[in-house]
Design a protein around this motif. Structure first.
Motif, PDB file in Angstrom:
ATOM      1  N   ARG A 228      -7.577   3.917   8.226  1.00  0.00           N
ATOM      2  CA  ARG A 228      -6.289   4.261   8.819  1.00  0.00           C
ATOM      3  C   ARG A 228      -6.301   5.630   9.491  1.00  0.00           C
ATOM      4  O   ARG A 228      -5.458   5.905  10.355  1.00  0.00           O
TER       5      ARG A 228
ATOM      6  N   ASP B 211       2.018  -2.121   8.937  1.00  0.00           N
ATOM      7  CA  ASP B 211       0.890  -1.270   8.578  1.00  0.00           C
ATOM      8  C   ASP B 211       0.840  -1.047   7.066  1.00  0.00           C
ATOM      9  O   ASP B 211      -0.243  -1.058   6.464  1.00  0.00           O
ATOM     10  N   GLU B 212       1.992  -0.849   6.466  1.00  0.00           N
ATOM     11  CA  GLU B 212       2.018  -0.607   5.023  1.00  0.00           C
ATOM     12  C   GLU B 212       1.654  -1.857   4.243  1.00  0.00           C
ATOM     13  O   GLU B 212       0.958  -1.787   3.219  1.00  0.00           O
ATOM     14  N   GLU B 213       2.091  -3.017   4.716  1.00  0.00           N
ATOM     15  CA  GLU B 213       1.737  -4.268   4.035  1.00  0.00           C
ATOM     16  C   GLU B 213       0.247  -4.543   4.148  1.00  0.00           C
ATOM     17  O   GLU B 213      -0.388  -5.009   3.201  1.00  0.00           O
TER      18      GLU B 213
ATOM     19  N   ALA C 126      -2.012  -2.208   4.547  1.00  0.00           N
ATOM     20  CA  ALA C 126      -2.693  -1.164   3.771  1.00  0.00           C
ATOM     21  C   ALA C 126      -2.789  -1.532   2.296  1.00  0.00           C
ATOM     22  O   ALA C 126      -3.695  -1.063   1.598  1.00  0.00           O
ATOM     23  N   GLU C 127      -1.881  -2.371   1.802  1.00  0.00           N
ATOM     24  CA  GLU C 127      -1.950  -2.824   0.414  1.00  0.00           C
ATOM     25  C   GLU C 127      -3.245  -3.598   0.144  1.00  0.00           C
ATOM     26  O   GLU C 127      -3.676  -3.703  -1.006  1.00  0.00           O
TER      27      GLU C 127
END
Length: 217
Positions: free
Chosen positions: A88, A176-178, A180-181
């Protein structure tokens, strides 16, 4: 890491796998796909799955070795792996993570331990988290890697980020956060490592017998 892999599943079977495993209603391969390969090395064409929306996706050919959006040519070492821990933030991958997440199909991959190559597979098509960059219509891709986990950690300390069926859309279509999980080691159930022919070390060797120890044929 993953520097060699195999894809011999046919185009029609890959389309079916993308429908059944990834859950897309319509999957096409408008440009066709590279031929069956038993020793795929960086810079060669590979197949990637790109999502258009929650129902539609396409299988497309791409260069294995991502070319960042700011680079004008493919000079320099090929970026065929991207570490999950830094993908990222690294300039080479940051834009592709935000705008170009894809899935890379494989039938298995090779890894070396004490100079002996091993063929690692599940017996089914495996989907791996990847990134794709579109440079004026020329697609290039890289494969996400994580720390290894059992039963593969003894072979190498890194492994591809394998995607479970329910994670494929999350990786490609999530925020992006999903996404990144999923930058953690993926599922490894059902994986087996078997000795392969040392001839796989030469990229010019490309035939099914590479999946077996030398001397069996």
């Amino acid at each position: 890491m993953c520097g060699r892999f195999v894809l011999f599943t046919t185009e029609d079977a890959l389309i079916e796998a993308a429908r059944d495993t990834a859950g897309y209603e319509q999957v096409t391969a408008p440009q066709g796909l590279p031929r069956a390969r038993y020793n795929i090395a960086p810079t060669t064409p590979i197949a990637i799955l790109r999502a258009h929306n929650a129902q539609e996706a396409s299988l497309e050919p791409a260069r294995w070795g991502l070319i960042p959006h700011w680079k004008r040519d493919d000079s320099g070492p090929p970026l065929f792996n991207a570490r999950a821990e830094t993908v990222r933030e690294k300039p080479s991958f940051r834009s592709a993570f935000q705008h170009g997440r894809c899935a890379i199909p494989m039938d298995g991959y090779y890894e070396w331990h004490n100079k002996q190559p091993y063929w690692i597979s599940t017996g089914h098509v495996i989907w791996v988290a990847g990134l794709v960059q579109d440079n004026d219509g020329q697609l290039s891709a890289t494969m996400i890697t994580t720390d290894s986990e059992a039963p593969l950690e003894w072979i190498h300390h890194r492994m591809p980020r394998f995607l479970a069926p329910g994670q494929i859309k999350q990786w490609m279509l999530g925020s992006d956060e999903e996404a990144a999980e999923l930058l953690v080691p993926g599922p490894t159930e059902g994986f087996e490592a078997k000795a392969a022919d040392p001839a796989v070390g030469n990229v010019r060797n490309d035939y099914p017998e590479l999946l077996q120890p030398a001397g069996l044929f």
